[in-house]
Write a protein that holds these residues in place. Structure first.
Motif, PDB file in Angstrom:
ATOM      1  N   SER A   1       0.831  -1.198   0.000  1.00 58.63           N
ATOM      2  CA  SER A   1       0.000   0.000   0.000  1.00 58.63           C
ATOM      3  C   SER A   1       0.867   1.249   0.000  1.00 58.63           C
ATOM      4  O   SER A   1       1.918   1.279   0.638  1.00 58.63           O
ATOM      5  CB  SER A   1      -0.898   0.050   1.249  1.00 58.63           C
ATOM      6  N   ASP A   2       0.354   2.255  -0.699  1.00 58.27           N
ATOM      7  CA  ASP A   2       0.939   3.579  -0.491  1.00 58.27           C
ATOM      8  C   ASP A   2       0.609   3.984   0.928  1.00 58.27           C
ATOM      9  O   ASP A   2      -0.320   3.409   1.527  1.00 58.27           O
ATOM     10  CB  ASP A   2       0.334   4.565  -1.512  1.00 58.27           C
TER      11      ASP A   2
ATOM     12  N   VAL B   1      -1.131   5.468   5.550  1.00 58.88           N
ATOM     13  CA  VAL B   1      -1.562   4.301   4.791  1.00 58.88           C
ATOM     14  C   VAL B   1      -2.766   4.697   3.929  1.00 58.88           C
ATOM     15  O   VAL B   1      -3.806   5.117   4.450  1.00 58.88           O
ATOM     16  CB  VAL B   1      -1.930   3.145   5.735  1.00 58.88           C
TER      17      VAL B   1
ATOM     18  N   ALA C   1       0.424   0.801   9.306  1.00 60.69           N
ATOM     19  CA  ALA C   1       0.496  -0.096   8.142  1.00 60.69           C
ATOM     20  C   ALA C   1       0.301  -1.532   8.586  1.00 60.69           C
ATOM     21  O   ALA C   1      -0.380  -2.323   7.934  1.00 60.69           O
ATOM     22  CB  ALA C   1       1.841   0.067   7.447  1.00 60.69           C
TER      23      ALA C   1
ATOM     24  N   LYS D   1      -0.730  -4.487   5.967  1.00 63.36           N
ATOM     25  CA  LYS D   1       0.128  -4.296   4.796  1.00 63.36           C
ATOM     26  C   LYS D   1       1.517  -4.851   5.089  1.00 63.36           C
ATOM     27  O   LYS D   1       2.052  -4.640   6.171  1.00 63.36           O
ATOM     28  CB  LYS D   1       0.202  -2.809   4.444  1.00 63.36           C
TER      29      LYS D   1
ATOM     30  N   LEU E   1       5.054  -0.994   2.699  1.00 64.22           N
ATOM     31  CA  LEU E   1       4.557   0.386   2.621  1.00 64.22           C
ATOM     32  C   LEU E   1       5.383   1.108   1.556  1.00 64.22           C
ATOM     33  O   LEU E   1       6.611   1.134   1.638  1.00 64.22           O
ATOM     34  CB  LEU E   1       4.702   1.091   3.973  1.00 64.22           C
TER      35      LEU E   1
END
Ligand code: GLC
Length: 751
Positions: A76-77, A82, A130, A135, A138
């Motif tokens: 994920s960005d 997040v 995150a 996730k 990151l």
């Protein structure tokens, strides 16, 4: 659930004690050395399974090995928080109600704190969020060097100096990864503009590459221990950076010893053979435009999917290539999604909001103050706030770093909390359509009426606080589009001039991720430079304006008077920015898209190593506000420095000690900066270069001593003849200062 089903079942069945672990296959044994687990898992994979690991299975995930209970990687960005959940196989947001997060300040704000402790708090907090959002990777932080104030993504990076960016990125990565979440330092390398980002070929000298553009990445890998790195869209030496022999095989792997994963930027892969041979591990987002439109192709048509499998079967590329990729990916999985010791994470906690606030507080740069600040509430009855950025939610837009915060405090709300009903507000100017549309001209009538209203009310106010700047719409601090002017947009300069005319008691605070033209700067009594601060931005801004927080931010980049004073624009030659299109639109780019590769463009970094203050110092072109500049509400005096030895011997160091006194009336923090200059050299060197800095808290009236250890590494330059670092004997200077242009003391020594 499928992510961890088999290992959990096996572990539960066999128990997690030593005897239980012994009975598990080696790759599942968490007490076994990482590399043994990797090799054991690799031995069990089929060729098809190895290839499957190397490319996306959805927008933001890459597969594991279900047969062996090895889960997929969830990515994920972004660098500042997040990003909201995106649908499995489209660029649409999934519309979840459980993915609101803490929006942290932009990384250019983190850099403006000049405080590695803030970077550590940042990494810890964002890593916990995150992890909580499940996730494994990151997609941040970004450390591309600020070469031009027109770059649309400078707000995501850490300024113009490799020493500052390198020192600030290491703690962020180290603390983030303690959560079992991989950092993905980006965009490696030379992604210093958004214009034609999809394929612009960067022509830069090896020396500038080594001295300016790579050092922060090197520190992120060698000291930060980043588990992944993101290849950039552009090209270097004619090869796309996502599969680049020099950058990935020679420098990243062989020279720096990187043992992590190279992940493409989304849509950054362009050739199966190059991807196989030149260092790419995981291919993401191919055939998309990297931001909104999705693939017209299935994942099995990715370069490292079926085409790669077929090349391997035909023996056209060595099987060793896919074994190397699979090793790196398995290592990443064991460090993250199969790391049973990783914590559970947390979201939107008071600790995270406190971190965002503290970073924001320390990031605000007081450029100028003729005494009007701090704004004493009891001195004013009518405080008028003017400007769209006082209310606009600046976590929207900007591209892939945009966020869905659970809470945000706007500057107007922050000021209302502290000054109550003394505060009134008017918008002052209007913006174009939101987000990614080109800036639509606002009708002249609207511009006039908003300005007239603001001016009329300014006349009646005791003091005006102007809050404007850029707002992460397209073409102003926004991914995939560079700014088209050095000026503030939306006729803000005319508005600011009119407000000064109407009421000289004005504080100007612009929120931007970049330098910009300030034609009115000499006529305002106070000027603050603020980046995008996220959830707690309004509270930080209000606390600095009111004096509850003493500002301590320092500019992470120079603010030239005019664009032509900036190295990248000095020649006026488009080949130096944004580059020149040389031929046909490359076949894999989507013309006019967010990933427009242009027609085979090339940009030449003609200024070489003279980036930012290096240019201003050496060419004697003063910036309006210099790199490292930032005032306080108190005064710091620098005493007589001491140096341990006036000669540095090979392999040795010299220690420079400097006493600093807070001679003012309030406690504060100062960033003591040490620049090193080589008095004579056979090649051109900048007048001075930042090599050390320290942020210290000093109570009013007290004194601290700061000591720096200067080593050979601080004296060297990159020699293109020997392709190695070199020091030439002679005399050197240590410039100690409060900014690159406010040098308080100088010491000399020889090598
Ligand atoms: C974007 C960006 C990159 C981001 C990725 C996924 O195009 O360049 O920084 O992480 O794609 O959104």
């Amino acid at each position: 659930m499928k992510r961890i089903l088999l290992p959990v079942m096996l572990t539960l069945a066999l128990g997690t004690g030593a005897r239980g672990q012994q009975a598990l296959p080696l790759y599942l044994r968490t007490d076994a050395p990482l590399e043994e687990r990797v090799e054991d898992a690799l031995r069990r994979l089929t060729l098809e399974e190895k290839v499957a690991l190397c490319h996306a299975q959805s927008k933001f995930t890459s597969p594991g090995v279900p047969r062996l209970g090895i889960p997929e990687l969830m990515m994920s960005d972004g660098p500042h928080g997040v990003r909201a959940e995106i649908e499995w196989n489209s660029w649409n947001y999934a519309g979840w109600t459980s993915d609101s997060i803490t929006a942290f300040p932009a990384l250019t704000a983190l850099a403006a704190t000049w405080n590695p402790e803030m970077a550590a708090r940042y990494g810890k907090a964002i890593g916990e969020e995150a992890r909580y959002r499940e996730k494994d990777v990151l997609l941040g932080p970004g450390v591309n060097i600020y070469r031009t104030p027109l770059n649309g993504r400078n707000f995501e990076y850490m300024g113009e100096d490799p020493c500052l960016a390198g020192e600030m990125v290491v703690p962020y990565i180290q603390e983030l990864q303690k959560n079992g979440v991989a950092a993905c330092v980006k965009h490696y390398a030379l992604n210093n503009q958004e214009q034609w980002r999809g394929s612009v070929d960067v022509a830069v000298s090896e020396r500038a590459l080594r001295e300016i553009y790579l050092p922060a990445f090197r520190k992120a890998v060698v000291e930060g221990g980043s588990w992944t790195i993101m290849g950039s869209y552009n090209r270097y030496l004619g090869q796309h950076c996502c599969h680049n022999e020099v950058l990935l095989n020679d420098i990243l792997r062989r020279e720096w010893g990187f043992d992590g994963c190279v992940i493409t930027d989304w849509g950054g892969a362009h050739d199966t053979r190059e991807a196989a041979l030149y260092g790419l591990d995981i291919e993401m987002g191919t055939y998309t435009n990297g931001l909104t439109s999705e693939s017209a192709f299935g994942y099995d048509q990715y370069y490292l999917a079926t085409p790669y499998l077929e090349m391997l079967r035909r023996g056209e590329v060595p099987v060793q290539t896919v074994d190397d990729k699979a090793r790196n990916i398995l290592r990443l999985i064991f460090r993250t999604s199969m790391n049973p010791d990783r914590p559970w994470g947390s979201l939107c906690t008071e600790e995270h909001y406190a971190a965002a606030k503290a970073i924001g507080d320390e990031s605000i740069v007081l450029l100028k103050n003729e005494g009007i600040l701090p704004l004493q509430a009891d001195r004013y009855a009518q405080i008028l706030v003017v400007g769209d950025n006082a209310v606009r939610r600046l976590t929207d837009g900007g591209g892939s770093s945009e966020l869905k915060p659970r809470k945000t405090i706007s500057p107007l709300e922050g000021l209302q909390t502290l000054y109550g009903d003394k505060i009134s507000y008017t918008r002052g100017y209007a913006c174009g359509r939101p987000l990614y549309e080109r800036i639509e001209e606002v009708p002249e009538s609207v511009v006039d009426s908003l300005r007239r209203e603001a001016v009329a009310r300014a006349r009646r106010a005791d003091v005006v606080i102007y809050i404007g700047g850029l707002n992460k719409n397209a073409y102003q601090d926004c991914e995939s589009t560079d700014r088209q002017s050095y000026d503030l947009p939306f006729h803000q300069n005319e508005l600011i001039e009119a407000l000064i005319e109407a009421n000289p008691n004005i504080v100007v605070l612009n929120i931007t991720g970049n330098a910009y033209a300030m034609p009115w700067a000499d006529r305002v009594p106070a000027l603050l430079h603020v980046s995008y601060l996220g959830s707690m931005g309004g509270a930080s801004i209000a606390d600095v304006i009111s004096g509850r927080v003493n500002p301590s931010g320092k500019l992470p980049y120079s603010i030239p008077y005019r664009l032509s004073d900036c190295a990248a624009h000095a020649s006026g030659n488009p080949a130096h920015y944004p580059g020149i299109e040389r031929g046909e639109v490359s076949k894999t780019m989507i013309p006019g898209s967010f990933l427009d590769g242009g027609a085979d463009p090339q940009v030449t970094y003609a200024e070489e190593i003279l980036v930012g203050y290096r240019w201003h110092d050496t060419q004697k072109i003063p910036a309006r506000y210099a790199f490292g500049h930032g005032l306080s509400y108190t005064v710091f005096d620098y005493g007589k420095p001491e140096i341990s030895d006036n000669r540095m011997h090979p392999g040795g160091s010299v220690r420079i000690r400097i006493p600093v006194t807070n001679s003012g009336s309030c406690d504060g923090m100062e960033v003591i900066q040490l620049y090193i200059g080589d008095d004579q050299c056979s090649v051109l060197r900048p007048l001075k270069e930042l090599k050390h800095f320290r942020k210290v808290f000093i109570r009013a009236g007290e004194r601290v001593e700061v000591e720096f250890a200067v080593t050979e590494e601080d004296l060297r330059f990159y020699d293109e003849t020997s392709h190695d670092w070199k020091i030439e004997k002679g005399s050197f200077k240590g410039y100690i200062g409060s900014s690159s242009s406010d040098i308080r003391r100088v010491v000399s020594f020889r090598y």
